[in-house]
Write a protein that holds these residues in place. Structure first.
Motif, PDB file in Angstrom:
ATOM      1  N   MET A   1      -5.637  -6.431 -15.014  1.00  0.00           N
ATOM      2  CA  MET A   1      -4.535  -7.377 -14.992  1.00  0.00           C
ATOM      3  C   MET A   1      -3.382  -6.737 -14.212  1.00  0.00           C
ATOM      4  O   MET A   1      -3.057  -5.577 -14.408  1.00  0.00           O
ATOM      5  N   PHE A   2      -2.784  -7.531 -13.340  1.00  0.00           N
ATOM      6  CA  PHE A   2      -1.679  -7.057 -12.518  1.00  0.00           C
ATOM      7  C   PHE A   2      -0.378  -7.681 -13.023  1.00  0.00           C
ATOM      8  O   PHE A   2      -0.290  -8.903 -13.166  1.00  0.00           O
ATOM      9  N   LEU A   3       0.604  -6.827 -13.259  1.00  0.00           N
ATOM     10  CA  LEU A   3       1.900  -7.266 -13.791  1.00  0.00           C
ATOM     11  C   LEU A   3       3.025  -6.600 -13.009  1.00  0.00           C
ATOM     12  O   LEU A   3       2.841  -5.556 -12.404  1.00  0.00           O
ATOM     13  N   GLY A   4       4.208  -7.196 -13.074  1.00  0.00           N
ATOM     14  CA  GLY A   4       5.398  -6.538 -12.564  1.00  0.00           C
ATOM     15  C   GLY A   4       5.792  -6.960 -11.160  1.00  0.00           C
ATOM     16  O   GLY A   4       5.085  -7.694 -10.473  1.00  0.00           O
ATOM     17  N   THR A   5       6.962  -6.472 -10.769  1.00  0.00           N
ATOM     18  CA  THR A   5       7.541  -6.722  -9.451  1.00  0.00           C
ATOM     19  C   THR A   5       7.910  -5.379  -8.846  1.00  0.00           C
ATOM     20  O   THR A   5       8.568  -4.560  -9.507  1.00  0.00           O
ATOM     21  N   HIS A   6       7.496  -5.154  -7.613  1.00  0.00           N
ATOM     22  CA  HIS A   6       7.663  -3.854  -6.972  1.00  0.00           C
ATOM     23  C   HIS A   6       8.221  -4.038  -5.566  1.00  0.00           C
ATOM     24  O   HIS A   6       7.670  -4.820  -4.781  1.00  0.00           O
ATOM     25  N   GLN A   7       9.272  -3.319  -5.248  1.00  0.00           N
ATOM     26  CA  GLN A   7       9.851  -3.319  -3.912  1.00  0.00           C
ATOM     27  C   GLN A   7       9.079  -2.311  -3.066  1.00  0.00           C
ATOM     28  O   GLN A   7       8.913  -1.159  -3.467  1.00  0.00           O
ATOM     29  N   VAL A   8       8.569  -2.753  -1.919  1.00  0.00           N
ATOM     30  CA  VAL A   8       7.825  -1.865  -1.019  1.00  0.00           C
ATOM     31  C   VAL A   8       8.307  -2.109   0.412  1.00  0.00           C
ATOM     32  O   VAL A   8       9.008  -3.090   0.680  1.00  0.00           O
ATOM     33  N   ARG A   9       7.905  -1.222   1.302  1.00  0.00           N
ATOM     34  CA  ARG A   9       8.274  -1.370   2.711  1.00  0.00           C
ATOM     35  C   ARG A   9       7.051  -1.234   3.599  1.00  0.00           C
ATOM     36  O   ARG A   9       6.190  -0.396   3.362  1.00  0.00           O
ATOM     37  N   LEU A  10       7.034  -2.059   4.627  1.00  0.00           N
ATOM     38  CA  LEU A  10       6.014  -1.930   5.674  1.00  0.00           C
ATOM     39  C   LEU A  10       6.467  -0.838   6.626  1.00  0.00           C
ATOM     40  O   LEU A  10       7.654  -0.769   6.979  1.00  0.00           O
ATOM     41  N   ASP A  11       5.539  -0.010   7.070  1.00  0.00           N
ATOM     42  CA  ASP A  11       5.892   0.963   8.092  1.00  0.00           C
ATOM     43  C   ASP A  11       5.680   0.353   9.477  1.00  0.00           C
ATOM     44  O   ASP A  11       5.290  -0.817   9.603  1.00  0.00           O
ATOM     45  N   ASP A  12       5.927   1.132  10.509  1.00  0.00           N
ATOM     46  CA  ASP A  12       5.826   0.625  11.878  1.00  0.00           C
ATOM     47  C   ASP A  12       4.403   0.254  12.285  1.00  0.00           C
ATOM     48  O   ASP A  12       4.201  -0.458  13.259  1.00  0.00           O
ATOM     49  N   LYS A  13       3.411   0.723  11.535  1.00  0.00           N
ATOM     50  CA  LYS A  13       2.007   0.415  11.828  1.00  0.00           C
ATOM     51  C   LYS A  13       1.486  -0.731  10.975  1.00  0.00           C
ATOM     52  O   LYS A  13       0.286  -1.013  10.978  1.00  0.00           O
ATOM     53  N   GLY A  14       2.379  -1.402  10.227  1.00  0.00           N
ATOM     54  CA  GLY A  14       1.952  -2.537   9.410  1.00  0.00           C
ATOM     55  C   GLY A  14       1.273  -2.135   8.114  1.00  0.00           C
ATOM     56  O   GLY A  14       0.518  -2.914   7.539  1.00  0.00           O
ATOM     57  N   ARG A  15       1.552  -0.933   7.640  1.00  0.00           N
ATOM     58  CA  ARG A  15       0.967  -0.468   6.385  1.00  0.00           C
ATOM     59  C   ARG A  15       2.022  -0.506   5.290  1.00  0.00           C
ATOM     60  O   ARG A  15       3.208  -0.336   5.556  1.00  0.00           O
ATOM     61  N   LEU A  16       1.541  -0.715   4.060  1.00  0.00           N
ATOM     62  CA  LEU A  16       2.451  -0.587   2.933  1.00  0.00           C
ATOM     63  C   LEU A  16       1.780   0.224   1.842  1.00  0.00           C
ATOM     64  O   LEU A  16       0.563   0.275   1.740  1.00  0.00           O
ATOM     65  N   PHE A  17       2.607   0.901   1.056  1.00  0.00           N
ATOM     66  CA  PHE A  17       2.113   1.661  -0.085  1.00  0.00           C
ATOM     67  C   PHE A  17       1.871   0.698  -1.228  1.00  0.00           C
ATOM     68  O   PHE A  17       2.770  -0.059  -1.614  1.00  0.00           O
ATOM     69  N   LEU A  18       0.672   0.722  -1.765  1.00  0.00           N
ATOM     70  CA  LEU A  18       0.402  -0.055  -2.966  1.00  0.00           C
ATOM     71  C   LEU A  18       1.175   0.581  -4.119  1.00  0.00           C
ATOM     72  O   LEU A  18       1.311   1.807  -4.169  1.00  0.00           O
ATOM     73  N   PRO A  19       1.697  -0.224  -5.031  1.00  0.00           N
ATOM     74  CA  PRO A  19       2.348   0.364  -6.197  1.00  0.00           C
ATOM     75  C   PRO A  19       1.393   1.343  -6.893  1.00  0.00           C
ATOM     76  O   PRO A  19       0.190   1.067  -7.046  1.00  0.00           O
ATOM     77  N   ALA A  20       1.913   2.496  -7.297  1.00  0.00           N
ATOM     78  CA  ALA A  20       1.087   3.576  -7.837  1.00  0.00           C
ATOM     79  C   ALA A  20       0.207   3.119  -8.996  1.00  0.00           C
ATOM     80  O   ALA A  20      -0.951   3.538  -9.103  1.00  0.00           O
ATOM     81  N   LYS A  21       0.722   2.240  -9.839  1.00  0.00           N
ATOM     82  CA  LYS A  21      -0.039   1.836 -11.028  1.00  0.00           C
ATOM     83  C   LYS A  21      -1.300   1.043 -10.690  1.00  0.00           C
ATOM     84  O   LYS A  21      -2.173   0.888 -11.545  1.00  0.00           O
ATOM     85  N   TYR A  22      -1.428   0.550  -9.445  1.00  0.00           N
ATOM     86  CA  TYR A  22      -2.590  -0.248  -9.057  1.00  0.00           C
ATOM     87  C   TYR A  22      -3.558   0.498  -8.146  1.00  0.00           C
ATOM     88  O   TYR A  22      -4.629  -0.004  -7.831  1.00  0.00           O
TER      89      TYR A  22
END
Length: 143
Positions: A1-22
């Motif tokens: 189950m996925f819960l919560g709201t997480h602020q993330v950023r895209l890098d210049d290569k179009g990648r984002l860090f998945l929230p650590a808990k997932y």
């Protein structure tokens, strides 16, 4: 189950860090595709497979099923996060969701959703009062 709201950023290569808990749950792979309201849906492979099976049993004679399936599957991209927990968002999906630098990842039960930060803020502002006003129409007898 996925819960919560997480602020993330895209890098210049179009990648984002998945929230650590997932990251552990998604380490073996995931599927990203177009979602409603111009967000992206992120499914664990197992959940995407379940949805695929459900759509497989839907009548192909129904135009809505054909239309939905075409967009849903044609835009889907299977990805494997790198060792740092980053996942690449394909350019076409970034454009669909208007993703730039600031993004929001929300837990939505069996999937994650990726939103442009400004789009999420607008959506939430529009929906919070309606959510507060809901009664038994959505979950009769449960809440």
């Amino acid at each position: 189950m996925f819960l919560g709201t997480h602020q993330v950023r895209l890098d210049d290569k179009g990648r984002l860090f998945l929230p650590a808990k997932y990251r552990e749950e998604l380490a073996e792979g995931l599927v990203i595709t177009k979602g409603q309201e111009r967000c992206l849906y992120v499914f664990p492979v197992e959940e995407f497979t379940r949805i695929t099976e459900a759509l497989r049993t839907a009548p192909v004679t129904a135009k809505a099923v054909r239309d939905y399936s075409r967009v849903f599957f044609a835009s889907a991209s299977d990805e494997v996060p790198d060792k740092q927990g980053r996942v690449t968002i394909p350019q076409a999906l970034r454009q669909y969701a208007a993703l730039e630098r600031d993004c929001v990842v929300i837990g939505a039960n069996t999937r994650l959703e990726i939103w442009a930060a400004h789009a999420w803020e607008t959506y939430l502002a529009d929906q919070e009062q309606a959510f507060a006003d809901l009664s038994e129409e959505v979950l009769p007898g449960i809440l």
